[in-house]
Design an enzyme around this catalytic site. Sequence first.
Site: not given
Length: 294
Positions: A107-108, A152, A214, A275
């Site tokens: 992910d990030r 998001h 983000y 996820h």
Amino acid sequence: MGIRIPGFHYERIPVGDVRLNVAIAGSGPPIVLLHGFPQTHLAWRHIAADLAHDHQVVCPDLRGYGDSDKPAGEHGGRTYAKRTMAADVVELMRSLGHSRFALAGHDRGGLVAFRAGLDHPGTISHLAILDVLPAVNMWATLRGTAGVFAFHLYLLAQPTDLAERMIRADPDLFFGHFLDSWLHISEAIPADIRAEYLAAAREPDAIAAVCADYRASAAVDNADDEADRAQRRRLDMPVTALWQDPGEMVLPFDPAAIWAEWATDLRTATVKCGHFLPEEQPDTIIAALRDLIE
């Protein structure tokens, strides 16, 4: 400091303008494991424990997350750019005596790993990226109703403090939504770990840091990726890209084709889970990492 990975020792290590909370164990070829949103280094707890039998495993909380420092971020600035966060990781490992290491990110953390591979190709020996696309590809593929599942991304990237104010109204509801709706194997994140994630994420400075992270993806990260794509920069180290099996849902993009544009030595696979690959299918991820780095 709450739950720790058994057998790991913890340090707060200065890198650049922050101190990172880092869990370390094992000896042998080094590998760094980077978590995603809305989590901490504990996302790698199963995999880290296994790899530590024959590798030095380093699990930091990314800047802005967990028990790492959370500097204020400015819209359009580089405090939370993935280039900055990748430099954190490289400096962290240099401080531990490693000029070259394997790197895996979810992910990030996968975006940070991707940027580290592009910016520091002589430093990253092997690269694994789990369930994420480069910022430039992600923004390009989210069109029409395909963007609903990723709402998001747009909310957190707003240039005002709208997102922070909304999240502060009920942070456990907001972050818990993702921990629950993105998880397909419910027991993979037990109650105590879930509580740890929420406790870390609900702090006001953590909420601000997540939004800054983000915002950076929508601004500077996207621009950095665009520039690298225009220059045809590619990942030259061995790369493994994994993503969740979408089941009956038709993805609005082809992950294998996208990663083939960026990596010259590429392995790809889908994993039957939601996820949170490192927690839902740790044995599968361990096997994939070992196949990549050994």
